[in-house]
Design a protein around this motif. Structure first.
Motif, PDB file in Angstrom:
ATOM      1  N   LEU A 139      -5.435  46.753 -31.868  1.00  0.00           N
ATOM      2  CA  LEU A 139      -4.094  46.848 -31.328  1.00  0.00           C
ATOM      3  C   LEU A 139      -3.060  46.868 -32.449  1.00  0.00           C
ATOM      4  CD1 LEU A 139      -4.446  44.297 -28.410  1.00  0.00           C
ATOM      5  CD2 LEU A 139      -4.763  46.779 -28.345  1.00  0.00           C
ATOM      6  N   TYR A 140      -2.011  47.656 -32.254  1.00  0.00           N
ATOM      7  CA  TYR A 140      -0.856  47.754 -33.137  1.00  0.00           C
ATOM      8  C   TYR A 140      -1.245  47.916 -34.601  1.00  0.00           C
ATOM      9  CZ  TYR A 140       1.765  46.785 -28.956  1.00  0.00           C
ATOM     10  OH  TYR A 140       2.274  46.854 -27.693  1.00  0.00           O
ATOM     11  N   ASP A 141      -0.880  46.956 -35.480  1.00  0.00           N
ATOM     12  CA  ASP A 141      -1.111  47.147 -36.916  1.00  0.00           C
ATOM     13  C   ASP A 141      -2.430  46.547 -37.402  1.00  0.00           C
ATOM     14  OD1 ASP A 141      -0.211  44.556 -36.550  1.00  0.00           O
ATOM     15  OD2 ASP A 141       0.921  44.493 -38.422  1.00  0.00           O
ATOM     16  N   LYS A 142      -3.339  46.279 -36.480  1.00  0.00           N
ATOM     17  CA  LYS A 142      -4.648  45.758 -36.871  1.00  0.00           C
ATOM     18  C   LYS A 142      -5.532  46.877 -37.407  1.00  0.00           C
ATOM     19  CE  LYS A 142      -4.647  41.343 -35.852  1.00  0.00           C
ATOM     20  NZ  LYS A 142      -4.886  40.325 -36.846  1.00  0.00           N
ATOM     21  N   ILE A 143      -6.363  46.529 -38.371  1.00  0.00           N
ATOM     22  CA  ILE A 143      -7.287  47.457 -39.009  1.00  0.00           C
ATOM     23  C   ILE A 143      -8.671  46.826 -38.955  1.00  0.00           C
ATOM     24  CG2 ILE A 143      -7.926  48.536 -41.213  1.00  0.00           C
ATOM     25  CD1 ILE A 143      -4.943  48.218 -41.983  1.00  0.00           C
ATOM     26  N   TYR A 184     -16.431  39.256 -38.207  1.00  0.00           N
ATOM     27  CA  TYR A 184     -17.416  39.397 -37.137  1.00  0.00           C
ATOM     28  C   TYR A 184     -18.632  40.078 -37.730  1.00  0.00           C
ATOM     29  CZ  TYR A 184     -19.470  40.855 -32.687  1.00  0.00           C
ATOM     30  OH  TYR A 184     -20.310  41.059 -31.631  1.00  0.00           O
ATOM     31  N   LYS A 185     -19.817  39.570 -37.426  1.00  0.00           N
ATOM     32  CA  LYS A 185     -21.046  40.158 -37.943  1.00  0.00           C
ATOM     33  C   LYS A 185     -21.895  40.625 -36.768  1.00  0.00           C
ATOM     34  CE  LYS A 185     -24.626  39.465 -41.363  1.00  0.00           C
ATOM     35  NZ  LYS A 185     -25.130  38.596 -42.415  1.00  0.00           N
ATOM     36  N   SER A 186     -22.345  41.885 -36.843  1.00  0.00           N
ATOM     37  CA  SER A 186     -23.182  42.454 -35.802  1.00  0.00           C
ATOM     38  C   SER A 186     -24.172  43.412 -36.451  1.00  0.00           C
ATOM     39  CB  SER A 186     -22.314  43.199 -34.791  1.00  0.00           C
ATOM     40  OG  SER A 186     -23.109  43.858 -33.835  1.00  0.00           O
ATOM     41  N   ASP A 187     -25.437  43.285 -36.086  1.00  0.00           N
ATOM     42  CA  ASP A 187     -26.493  44.146 -36.641  1.00  0.00           C
ATOM     43  C   ASP A 187     -26.471  44.172 -38.169  1.00  0.00           C
ATOM     44  OD1 ASP A 187     -27.375  44.803 -34.076  1.00  0.00           O
ATOM     45  OD2 ASP A 187     -25.961  46.472 -33.934  1.00  0.00           O
ATOM     46  N   ASN A 188     -26.264  43.017 -38.777  1.00  0.00           N
ATOM     47  CA  ASN A 188     -26.256  42.858 -40.233  1.00  0.00           C
ATOM     48  C   ASN A 188     -25.108  43.592 -40.923  1.00  0.00           C
ATOM     49  OD1 ASN A 188     -27.777  41.005 -41.523  1.00  0.00           O
ATOM     50  ND2 ASN A 188     -29.315  42.435 -42.271  1.00  0.00           N
ATOM     51  N   ILE A 189     -24.056  43.917 -40.183  1.00  0.00           N
ATOM     52  CA  ILE A 189     -22.867  44.565 -40.741  1.00  0.00           C
ATOM     53  C   ILE A 189     -21.706  43.591 -40.618  1.00  0.00           C
ATOM     54  CG2 ILE A 189     -21.245  46.487 -40.555  1.00  0.00           C
ATOM     55  CD1 ILE A 189     -23.527  48.117 -39.292  1.00  0.00           C
ATOM     56  N   ASN A 190     -20.984  43.391 -41.723  1.00  0.00           N
ATOM     57  CA  ASN A 190     -19.806  42.522 -41.728  1.00  0.00           C
ATOM     58  C   ASN A 190     -18.561  43.327 -41.408  1.00  0.00           C
ATOM     59  OD1 ASN A 190     -21.046  40.033 -42.540  1.00  0.00           O
ATOM     60  ND2 ASN A 190     -21.330  40.959 -44.548  1.00  0.00           N
ATOM     61  N   TYR A 191     -17.854  42.941 -40.339  1.00  0.00           N
ATOM     62  CA  TYR A 191     -16.601  43.578 -39.949  1.00  0.00           C
ATOM     63  C   TYR A 191     -15.461  42.601 -40.232  1.00  0.00           C
ATOM     64  CZ  TYR A 191     -19.524  46.853 -37.326  1.00  0.00           C
ATOM     65  OH  TYR A 191     -20.467  47.778 -36.965  1.00  0.00           O
ATOM     66  N   TYR A 192     -14.342  43.139 -40.684  1.00  0.00           N
ATOM     67  CA  TYR A 192     -13.152  42.340 -40.954  1.00  0.00           C
ATOM     68  C   TYR A 192     -11.998  42.918 -40.145  1.00  0.00           C
ATOM     69  CZ  TYR A 192     -15.757  40.328 -44.801  1.00  0.00           C
ATOM     70  OH  TYR A 192     -16.702  39.676 -45.538  1.00  0.00           O
ATOM     71  N   PHE A 193     -11.225  42.035 -39.536  1.00  0.00           N
ATOM     72  CA  PHE A 193     -10.065  42.419 -38.737  1.00  0.00           C
ATOM     73  C   PHE A 193      -8.831  41.927 -39.484  1.00  0.00           C
ATOM     74  CE2 PHE A 193     -13.716  42.068 -36.098  1.00  0.00           C
ATOM     75  CZ  PHE A 193     -13.603  43.072 -35.156  1.00  0.00           C
ATOM     76  N   LEU A 194      -8.050  42.856 -40.014  1.00  0.00           N
ATOM     77  CA  LEU A 194      -6.901  42.471 -40.814  1.00  0.00           C
ATOM     78  C   LEU A 194      -5.698  43.335 -40.472  1.00  0.00           C
ATOM     79  CD1 LEU A 194      -7.195  44.150 -44.210  1.00  0.00           C
ATOM     80  CD2 LEU A 194      -9.299  43.663 -43.024  1.00  0.00           C
ATOM     81  N   LYS A 195      -4.565  42.994 -41.038  1.00  0.00           N
ATOM     82  CA  LYS A 195      -3.351  43.781 -40.867  1.00  0.00           C
ATOM     83  C   LYS A 195      -3.174  44.649 -42.113  1.00  0.00           C
ATOM     84  CE  LYS A 195      -0.840  40.647 -37.900  1.00  0.00           C
ATOM     85  NZ  LYS A 195       0.428  39.973 -37.667  1.00  0.00           N
ATOM     86  N   GLU A 196      -2.422  45.722 -41.945  1.00  0.00           N
ATOM     87  CA  GLU A 196      -2.200  46.616 -43.076  1.00  0.00           C
ATOM     88  C   GLU A 196      -1.604  45.866 -44.271  1.00  0.00           C
ATOM     89  OE1 GLU A 196      -0.787  51.106 -43.462  1.00  0.00           O
ATOM     90  OE2 GLU A 196       0.856  49.771 -42.880  1.00  0.00           O
TER      91      GLU A 196
END
Length: 97
Positions: free
Chosen positions: A6-10, A74-86
């Motif tokens: 949502l919005y400015d999230k990456i 967040y980690k799923s299927d051995n992949i690290n995801y990061y939720f950040l703002k610009e």
């Protein structure tokens, strides 16, 4: 897995860094910088006047950002995801170097 920020999230997928060149091992960087690929971006930053400002970054950009307390992970299927703002992005790496 599909995310819709949502919005400015990456949403960024961490790129695991190689710590060797040929047969020479190099020490890892101690400054907590993370290299990642942007996999999804939101529609833009919501301004106080109600307008939406388009983000500078785009999907598939390779970026550097600092892992700090306000970045969700967040980690799923051995992949690290990061939720950040610009605003958390330090740099866009040109040519994927």
């Amino acid at each position: 897995m599909k995310f819709l920020p949502l919005y400015d999230k990456i949403i960024v997928k961490k790129i695991e860094l190689e710590n060797k060149i040929g047969s020479i091992f190099l020490p890892f960087n101690d400054n907590n910088l993370i290299k990642g690929e942007i996999i999804e971006i939101g529609c833009g930053k919501l301004l106080q006047n109600g307008e939406i400002k388009k983000l500078i970054v785009k999907k598939k950009d390779i970026i550097l950002f600092k892992d700090n307390y306000n970045i969700e992970k967040y980690k799923s299927d051995n992949i690290n995801y990061y939720f950040l703002k610009e605003e958390d992005v330090i740099a866009i790496i040109e040519n994927g170097l």
